[in-house]
Design an enzyme around this catalytic site. Structure first.
Site, PDB file in Angstrom:
ATOM      1  N   ARG B  15      33.642 121.510  49.737  1.00  0.00           N
ATOM      2  CA  ARG B  15      33.613 120.050  49.674  1.00  0.00           C
ATOM      3  C   ARG B  15      34.033 119.453  51.036  1.00  0.00           C
ATOM      4  NH1 ARG B  15      36.581 115.913  50.704  1.00  0.00           N
ATOM      5  NH2 ARG B  15      38.383 117.024  49.885  1.00  0.00           N
ATOM      6  N   ASP B  16      35.289 119.595  51.389  1.00  0.00           N
ATOM      7  CA  ASP B  16      35.771 119.005  52.648  1.00  0.00           C
ATOM      8  C   ASP B  16      35.109 119.673  53.852  1.00  0.00           C
ATOM      9  OD1 ASP B  16      37.210 117.244  54.154  1.00  0.00           O
ATOM     10  OD2 ASP B  16      39.175 118.050  53.691  1.00  0.00           O
ATOM     11  N   HIS B 209      47.585 118.989  51.368  1.00  0.00           N
ATOM     12  CA  HIS B 209      46.262 119.178  51.975  1.00  0.00           C
ATOM     13  C   HIS B 209      46.424 118.885  53.468  1.00  0.00           C
ATOM     14  CE1 HIS B 209      41.722 118.499  51.936  1.00  0.00           C
ATOM     15  NE2 HIS B 209      42.065 117.901  53.061  1.00  0.00           N
ATOM     16  N   HIS B 211      45.289 119.384  57.616  1.00  0.00           N
ATOM     17  CA  HIS B 211      44.281 119.719  58.624  1.00  0.00           C
ATOM     18  C   HIS B 211      45.012 120.291  59.829  1.00  0.00           C
ATOM     19  CE1 HIS B 211      40.461 117.544  57.186  1.00  0.00           C
ATOM     20  NE2 HIS B 211      41.278 117.652  56.162  1.00  0.00           N
ATOM     21  N   CYS B 242      36.828 116.970  62.116  1.00  0.00           N
ATOM     22  CA  CYS B 242      37.265 115.604  61.875  1.00  0.00           C
ATOM     23  C   CYS B 242      36.301 114.686  62.610  1.00  0.00           C
ATOM     24  CB  CYS B 242      38.689 115.409  62.390  1.00  0.00           C
ATOM     25  SG  CYS B 242      39.231 113.695  62.370  1.00  0.00           S
ATOM     26  N   ASN B 251      40.208 121.548  58.276  1.00  0.00           N
ATOM     27  CA  ASN B 251      41.196 121.976  57.297  1.00  0.00           C
ATOM     28  C   ASN B 251      41.879 123.249  57.782  1.00  0.00           C
ATOM     29  OD1 ASN B 251      38.787 120.719  55.484  1.00  0.00           O
ATOM     30  ND2 ASN B 251      40.764 120.458  54.498  1.00  0.00           N
TER      31      ASN B 251
END
Lengths: 317, 317
Positions: B15-16, B209, B211, B242, B251
């Site tokens: 997803r991310d 979560h 990064h 990003c 991430n």
């Protein structure tokens, strides 16, 4: 943590970094590096190593670099020495800080300086005696390499590292540096070992030397800060790979280490923008070498403000 | 820390990670990724996002992927939803875990979902009501994005984040995820905020979560572990850059996160070698994308042993 607390970042790129690179950097550029890093606020620099030129040709200019560094007001140059011969060369030149190194792993010590750790401890005693007689006022630090594990021997027992530290302190070490030479340390291990080393060392300064080989370099700095360590070795642009792990990153990156320490409210006195500018020059001097570092890639957060000289506020309102 | 303690790593790469890549990964490969990561011991996977296909074309196959994931015994698939419409789609398909997200930074929330944070909190209330009526047994998590700062607004006040968390808990969130969406967090900040969030949440699970944009991703995981957090989002191969920082890593890397947690004596149940094998496939599926991760580059330390299934010993003798 008080916002007025300080931490010291020591540059080891000129020694631990350059010993790994392929290109030869001439003494003029090494000294430019020193001058600009001093201007960027980092005054503790390990400028060279007194080792046989045939072993590490990069340091054939050790005398010239050390002399040049000694001529820079405000700089506190140090040099690595693996034995009494190196220490004598460093003392004769007039260096006021000498870093001896031995490995906690016997196998690593044998590979590195062809003698068991025990003999290196005795060597340190001889260097200390020589220093006492011929080098009044010279600070004698000792690095304990492979303190968190060894690529050759595997595990290195914590109690073995602590016994070595006790011996070195008893022999009169002026400073102890605990080094994760091969990038094996994890933060739990760092926390446990460093608390004990600091307790043994009392007023003798204790530093940490981490490599970022497995991505935990800055996590280990944070763990060491929590344990009470305030002196860290780092290498500009993350220079300095590991001979046993191709493509692996080397020492923790100076700019990133400063960023972390300042974020934690510890004043380093360093100017990250000036370090990044110097970094770009070093990259241009060493084409083809691998560089590391997150701040150089991503920039500082909008919320970041250096504590040095900026008053007590750490983060922008 | 007890060697029997566990931690959970949730895969968000599908997803991310995928929302940032240029190549479209077909549903078959997304499901192969799920199947193999489950086999590698990671059962919590955010498999897709229910967002309009014109906004993120990568998730046009959300229904197909969610259905395929639901058919895998042992997998606990979740999906990200930005609004009630997305939540209804996810519920209709039969997902048992839905992750709503809002931004602590009002400016970021406006940019992301075109409404102030306050309205997103109300949206969450509506999703909760809908779930209560139509989705018995469905777990409703909420992610609080930009909880450590924002590239648009800069600083995000800790008390603002805590007030939002309180509101979400009062509305009935089944899980809270605190997210450093833009890689601004430092471990001191993480420690301070997460202790307060955990205290507010009581028995409601709390996840982090992170990064790795500025190199502190794993240091932040360590700080969160110390604060008491045991659930972490991570992305295989560090996928997911990003948009506001070109060349920045995204991430935290799944393999590295597992390595850190296991090194700290926390059982994740994950098999790093199998993750690395899957990673190589994912890299081959997404040519030209930037990947990150230190273990993939340097390998595991000789001293490392997975705690999962290997008994209580963390490090090899």
């Amino acid at each position: 943590m008080s916002v007025q607390e300080t931490a010291r970042v020591r540059e080891v790129g000129l020694r631990d970094g350059l010993q790994m690179v392929h290109a030869m950097l001439d003494a003029g550029r090494k000294l430019e590096w020193c001058r600009r890093e001093l201007a960027a606020g980092i005054a503790d620099i390990e400028v060279t190593a007194f080792v046989p030129a045939k072993v590490v040709p990069q340091f054939a200019d050790a005398e010239e670099v050390a002399r040049g560094a000694l001529a820079m007001p405000g700089l506190r140059p140090a040099a690595l020495v693996p034995n009494l011969r190196g220490a004598r060369r460093a003392l004769e030149i007039g260096l006021k800080k000498i870093d001896f190194v031995l490995s906690a792993s016997n196998e690593h010590n044998l590979r590195n300086v062809r003698r068991p750790t025990e003999e290196s401890i005795e060597d340190f005693g001889r260097i200390k005696a020589w220093r006492d007689e011929h080098g009044a006022g010279v600070e004698l630090g000792v690095g304990v390499a492979t303190a968190f594990g060894c690529t050759i021997a595997g595990r290195v027992e914590e109690r073995r590292v602590l016994r070595i530290v006790e011996r070195l302190l008893a022999l009169g070490a002026d400073e102890i540096t605990i080094a994760d030479t091969v990038g094996y340390a994890d933060p739990g291990q760092v926390d446990a070992l460093m608390r004990q080393v600091l307790a043994l060392a009392g007023k003798v300064p204790v530093a940490c030397h981490f490599h970022d080989t497995r991505g935990l370099g800055l996590a280990n700095v944070y763990a060491a800060v929590q344990a009470g360590v305030r002196i860290f070795d780092a290498s500009l642009a993350g220079l300095g790979g590991c001979p046993f792990a191709p493509n692996a990153t080397g020492n923790i990156d100076t700019e990133d280490c400063v960023f972390l320490l300042e974020s934690l409210g510890l004043r380093t006195g360093a100017d990250i923008d000036a370090l990044l500018e110097l970094r770009r020059s070093v990259e241009s001097w060493l084409p083809g070498e691998p560089f590391a570092g997150a701040i150089a890639r991503a920039g500082l957060p909008k919320t970041f403000r250096l504590s040095a000289g900026a008053g007590p506020l750490q983060r922008q309102g």
